[in-house]
Design an enzyme around this catalytic site. Sequence first.
Site, PDB file in Angstrom:
ATOM      1  N   ARG A  94       0.840  -1.198   0.000  1.00 20.60           N
ATOM      2  CA  ARG A  94       0.000   0.000   0.000  1.00 20.60           C
ATOM      3  C   ARG A  94       0.876   1.250   0.000  1.00 20.60           C
ATOM      4  O   ARG A  94       0.386   2.347  -0.236  1.00 20.60           O
ATOM      5  CB  ARG A  94      -0.866  -0.061   1.274  1.00 20.60           C
ATOM      6  CG  ARG A  94      -2.071   0.827   1.348  1.00 20.60           C
ATOM      7  CD  ARG A  94      -2.880   0.519   2.630  1.00 20.60           C
ATOM      8  NE  ARG A  94      -2.041   0.266   3.790  1.00 20.60           N
ATOM      9  CZ  ARG A  94      -1.463   1.219   4.521  1.00 20.60           C
ATOM     10  NH1 ARG A  94      -1.649   2.471   4.241  1.00 20.60           N
ATOM     11  NH2 ARG A  94      -0.719   0.902   5.567  1.00 20.60           N
ATOM     12  N   ARG A 177     -10.970   8.419   0.294  1.00 18.80           N
ATOM     13  CA  ARG A 177     -10.249   7.181  -0.033  1.00 18.80           C
ATOM     14  C   ARG A 177      -9.370   7.405  -1.261  1.00 18.80           C
ATOM     15  O   ARG A 177      -8.248   6.920  -1.333  1.00 18.80           O
ATOM     16  CB  ARG A 177     -11.236   6.037  -0.297  1.00 18.80           C
ATOM     17  CG  ARG A 177     -11.876   5.499   0.971  1.00 18.80           C
ATOM     18  CD  ARG A 177     -13.065   4.615   0.665  1.00 18.80           C
ATOM     19  NE  ARG A 177     -12.685   3.338   0.072  1.00 18.80           N
ATOM     20  CZ  ARG A 177     -13.550   2.501  -0.510  1.00 18.80           C
ATOM     21  NH1 ARG A 177     -14.833   2.824  -0.584  1.00 18.80           N
ATOM     22  NH2 ARG A 177     -13.137   1.367  -1.007  1.00 18.80           N
TER      23      ARG A 177
END
Length: 224
Positions: A94, A177
Amino acid sequence: MASAYPIHLVLVGPPGAGKGTQAAMLESQLGLKQISSGDLFRENLKNHTELGQLAKIYIDRGDLVPDNVTIAMVEDRIQRPDCARGVIFDGFPRTLEQARALDEMLALQGSEIRVAPALVASDEVIIDRLTGRRVCRNCGAVYHVCYNAPKVDGVCDVCGGELCQRSDDLPETVRNRLYVYYKQTSPLIGYYYAKDLLIRVDADQPIETVKQAMLQAIGAVIGK
Ligand SMILES: [Zn+2]
């Protein structure tokens, strides 16, 4: 150069680009093991592993699980026999730090990332997909108000349960997000590009078209 197996892949792309769907397709088509960061957390929490207990402290506080905890979970998971043919990493790495750690742990095993397909989707398409999503409270079936609408508005076709919108899919949350993705995760595109591992797939297209494009692009690389 590495032998035919393991074939490790990293799927890169924003939320709503269809990483989970494509990873599941690749798992069945290529016989590789899909490992998503979400599944790893759930498994470690459920089995009360040491790492799971550690992660829980952060999750309960509403904080992000630190990289070293996530990395340790991945390191442990990829040792298992079901990963021998290769892994499709979905939602991990990530961050750049996680990507470097992944390269290091694979190098210790004498393997490496072979290809990094990036699902490229426009912001409008992502926002439209995520904010239109509805989930059954009862059985978890997933719908979309336009592209996969239930027969009766607000009611699950499968079980008759009530459909709701997850808080993750509210418009403000989706924007946030995306912001986190651009800031934290999108540098991976440059990272894998520099290693000549990146292949870009247009994820604005319908799911079936994306699947075919993915298989073709990946086949061209690993078939070498
Ligand atoms: Zn249902």
